[in-house]
Design a protein around this motif. Structure first.
Motif, PDB file in Angstrom:
ATOM      1  N   ARG A 127       9.131  -0.882  -3.402  1.00  0.00           N
ATOM      2  CA  ARG A 127       8.312  -2.068  -3.138  1.00  0.00           C
ATOM      3  C   ARG A 127       8.425  -2.954  -4.371  1.00  0.00           C
ATOM      4  O   ARG A 127       7.639  -2.831  -5.310  1.00  0.00           O
ATOM      5  CB  ARG A 127       6.839  -1.681  -2.922  1.00  0.00           C
ATOM      6  CG  ARG A 127       6.586  -0.742  -1.796  1.00  0.00           C
ATOM      7  CD  ARG A 127       5.093  -0.413  -1.660  1.00  0.00           C
ATOM      8  NE  ARG A 127       4.421  -0.049  -2.899  1.00  0.00           N
ATOM      9  CZ  ARG A 127       4.316   1.183  -3.390  1.00  0.00           C
ATOM     10  NH1 ARG A 127       4.849   2.195  -2.753  1.00  0.00           N
ATOM     11  NH2 ARG A 127       3.674   1.410  -4.514  1.00  0.00           N
ATOM     12  N   ILE A 179       2.264   8.758  -8.694  1.00  0.00           N
ATOM     13  CA  ILE A 179       1.467   7.621  -9.170  1.00  0.00           C
ATOM     14  C   ILE A 179       1.974   6.340  -8.518  1.00  0.00           C
ATOM     15  O   ILE A 179       1.188   5.531  -8.019  1.00  0.00           O
ATOM     16  CB  ILE A 179       1.517   7.518 -10.711  1.00  0.00           C
ATOM     17  CG1 ILE A 179       0.787   8.705 -11.343  1.00  0.00           C
ATOM     18  CG2 ILE A 179       0.904   6.201 -11.188  1.00  0.00           C
ATOM     19  CD1 ILE A 179       0.938   8.807 -12.845  1.00  0.00           C
ATOM     20  N   TYR A 180       3.291   6.172  -8.516  1.00  0.00           N
ATOM     21  CA  TYR A 180       3.892   4.989  -7.891  1.00  0.00           C
ATOM     22  C   TYR A 180       3.464   4.850  -6.428  1.00  0.00           C
ATOM     23  O   TYR A 180       3.095   3.776  -5.976  1.00  0.00           O
ATOM     24  CB  TYR A 180       5.419   5.078  -7.998  1.00  0.00           C
ATOM     25  CG  TYR A 180       6.157   4.121  -7.105  1.00  0.00           C
ATOM     26  CD1 TYR A 180       6.170   2.761  -7.374  1.00  0.00           C
ATOM     27  CD2 TYR A 180       6.842   4.570  -5.982  1.00  0.00           C
ATOM     28  CE1 TYR A 180       6.847   1.871  -6.546  1.00  0.00           C
ATOM     29  CE2 TYR A 180       7.528   3.691  -5.160  1.00  0.00           C
ATOM     30  CZ  TYR A 180       7.521   2.346  -5.446  1.00  0.00           C
ATOM     31  OH  TYR A 180       8.183   1.471  -4.628  1.00  0.00           O
ATOM     32  N   LYS A 189       0.853   6.074  -5.127  1.00  0.00           N
ATOM     33  CA  LYS A 189      -0.621   6.191  -5.024  1.00  0.00           C
ATOM     34  C   LYS A 189      -0.989   7.321  -4.066  1.00  0.00           C
ATOM     35  O   LYS A 189      -1.877   7.185  -3.229  1.00  0.00           O
ATOM     36  CB  LYS A 189      -1.247   4.882  -4.556  1.00  0.00           C
ATOM     37  CG  LYS A 189      -0.975   3.695  -5.434  1.00  0.00           C
ATOM     38  CD  LYS A 189      -1.633   2.458  -4.855  1.00  0.00           C
ATOM     39  CE  LYS A 189      -0.862   1.230  -5.255  1.00  0.00           C
ATOM     40  NZ  LYS A 189      -1.258   0.042  -4.514  1.00  0.00           N
ATOM     41  N   SER A 210       5.463  -5.347  -6.008  1.00  0.00           N
ATOM     42  CA  SER A 210       4.226  -4.736  -6.475  1.00  0.00           C
ATOM     43  C   SER A 210       4.336  -4.370  -7.957  1.00  0.00           C
ATOM     44  O   SER A 210       5.378  -3.903  -8.416  1.00  0.00           O
ATOM     45  CB  SER A 210       3.942  -3.472  -5.659  1.00  0.00           C
ATOM     46  OG  SER A 210       2.897  -2.739  -6.232  1.00  0.00           O
ATOM     47  N   LEU A 211       3.244  -4.557  -8.673  1.00  0.00           N
ATOM     48  CA  LEU A 211       3.215  -4.125 -10.075  1.00  0.00           C
ATOM     49  C   LEU A 211       3.324  -2.607 -10.203  1.00  0.00           C
ATOM     50  O   LEU A 211       3.725  -2.102 -11.242  1.00  0.00           O
ATOM     51  CB  LEU A 211       1.935  -4.613 -10.755  1.00  0.00           C
ATOM     52  CG  LEU A 211       1.931  -6.070 -11.168  1.00  0.00           C
ATOM     53  CD1 LEU A 211       0.575  -6.461 -11.765  1.00  0.00           C
ATOM     54  CD2 LEU A 211       3.037  -6.364 -12.169  1.00  0.00           C
ATOM     55  N   TRP A 212       2.972  -1.901  -9.127  1.00  0.00           N
ATOM     56  CA  TRP A 212       3.089  -0.449  -9.150  1.00  0.00           C
ATOM     57  C   TRP A 212       4.538   0.000  -9.298  1.00  0.00           C
ATOM     58  O   TRP A 212       4.804   1.140  -9.687  1.00  0.00           O
ATOM     59  CB  TRP A 212       2.477   0.155  -7.885  1.00  0.00           C
ATOM     60  CG  TRP A 212       0.989   0.207  -7.970  1.00  0.00           C
ATOM     61  CD1 TRP A 212       0.125  -0.733  -7.492  1.00  0.00           C
ATOM     62  CD2 TRP A 212       0.200   1.206  -8.605  1.00  0.00           C
ATOM     63  NE1 TRP A 212      -1.161  -0.367  -7.790  1.00  0.00           N
ATOM     64  CE2 TRP A 212      -1.150   0.830  -8.468  1.00  0.00           C
ATOM     65  CE3 TRP A 212       0.483   2.394  -9.273  1.00  0.00           C
ATOM     66  CZ2 TRP A 212      -2.198   1.577  -8.964  1.00  0.00           C
ATOM     67  CZ3 TRP A 212      -0.568   3.144  -9.765  1.00  0.00           C
ATOM     68  CH2 TRP A 212      -1.876   2.737  -9.615  1.00  0.00           C
ATOM     69  N   SER A 213       5.475  -0.896  -9.028  1.00  0.00           N
ATOM     70  CA  SER A 213       6.893  -0.552  -9.152  1.00  0.00           C
ATOM     71  C   SER A 213       7.260  -0.155 -10.576  1.00  0.00           C
ATOM     72  O   SER A 213       8.267   0.523 -10.786  1.00  0.00           O
ATOM     73  CB  SER A 213       7.773  -1.716  -8.696  1.00  0.00           C
ATOM     74  OG  SER A 213       7.571  -1.961  -7.337  1.00  0.00           O
ATOM     75  N   TRP A 247       6.033   2.073 -12.220  1.00  0.00           N
ATOM     76  CA  TRP A 247       6.004   3.540 -12.302  1.00  0.00           C
ATOM     77  C   TRP A 247       7.287   4.169 -11.755  1.00  0.00           C
ATOM     78  O   TRP A 247       7.637   5.293 -12.122  1.00  0.00           O
ATOM     79  CB  TRP A 247       4.806   4.095 -11.539  1.00  0.00           C
ATOM     80  CG  TRP A 247       3.503   3.756 -12.185  1.00  0.00           C
ATOM     81  CD1 TRP A 247       2.631   2.783 -11.794  1.00  0.00           C
ATOM     82  CD2 TRP A 247       2.947   4.362 -13.350  1.00  0.00           C
ATOM     83  NE1 TRP A 247       1.562   2.757 -12.648  1.00  0.00           N
ATOM     84  CE2 TRP A 247       1.718   3.719 -13.608  1.00  0.00           C
ATOM     85  CE3 TRP A 247       3.359   5.391 -14.195  1.00  0.00           C
ATOM     86  CZ2 TRP A 247       0.900   4.069 -14.681  1.00  0.00           C
ATOM     87  CZ3 TRP A 247       2.546   5.739 -15.261  1.00  0.00           C
ATOM     88  CH2 TRP A 247       1.339   5.087 -15.500  1.00  0.00           C
ATOM     89  N   ASP A 280       5.264   5.692   1.382  1.00  0.00           N
ATOM     90  CA  ASP A 280       4.678   5.103   0.163  1.00  0.00           C
ATOM     91  C   ASP A 280       5.624   5.182  -1.034  1.00  0.00           C
ATOM     92  O   ASP A 280       5.446   4.456  -2.012  1.00  0.00           O
ATOM     93  CB  ASP A 280       3.380   5.823  -0.197  1.00  0.00           C
ATOM     94  CG  ASP A 280       2.350   5.765   0.898  1.00  0.00           C
ATOM     95  OD1 ASP A 280       2.173   4.693   1.490  1.00  0.00           O
ATOM     96  OD2 ASP A 280       1.718   6.803   1.170  1.00  0.00           O
TER      97      ASP A 280
END
Length: 159
Positions: A67, A127-128, A130, A70-73, A75, A63
């Motif tokens: 990536r 957090i990135y 998850k 992804s908007l999570w990037s 973080w 995880d």
């Protein structure tokens, strides 16, 4: 939920963490041992548990790998910038007189940077990814590691 698999990002973070610490063993500040002997045993225990958990977790979950779709990037960037700032902290320390106040110094207004920066970076990495397991492990590590460093810094300031 969690994706088991090797994390090359986790490995990079651990290398960024361990290499300066290995060098530090040959360049410890004067009088470090007298401070280390007085460390709070509860904080030491939390630090050790957190260290083991964080080191294992960042390697076994894919995880944390990049990536970019992804908007999570978003973080990952501040997390990595904190690790780069951590490296700068070490460069500054190794160029210093290597006394206790150098070791427990702040950088960019972040207190006890040598302890705080990697904890913050790994938390953002959690957090990135998850990954609540890493987040919990980082909190345990942070309480122990940052707590010990704050204890030492406060001893230095009181002298």
């Amino acid at each position: 939920m969690f994706n088991l698999g090797f994390s090359y990002v986790g490995l990079i973070y651990l290398l960024m963490l361990f290499i300066p610490n290995i060098i530090w063993t040959k360049h410890q500040p004067k009088d470090y041992e007298q401070y280390a002997q007085k460390e709070n045993k509860v904080l030491q225990t939390l630090e050790r548990i957190g260290e083991v958990l964080v080191c294992c977790l960042v390697l076994i979950f894919s995880d944390f790998n990049m990536r970019l779709n992804s908007l999570w990037s978003i973080w990952l960037l501040p997390s990595f910038l904190l690790m780069l700032l951590y490296e700068l902290y070490w460069v500054r320390y190794f160029k210093s007189e290597k006394n206790m106040s150098d070791f427990y110094s702040s950088i960019c207004g972040i207190p006890v940077a040598g302890a705080t920066l990697p904890v913050m970076a790994f938390f953002l990495l959690g957090i990135y990814g998850k990954n609540v397991l890493l987040l919990a492990a980082v909190v345990i590590l942070g309480v122990g590691h940052v707590g010990i460093h704050l204890q030492h810094r406060n001893e230095i300031l009181s002298k």
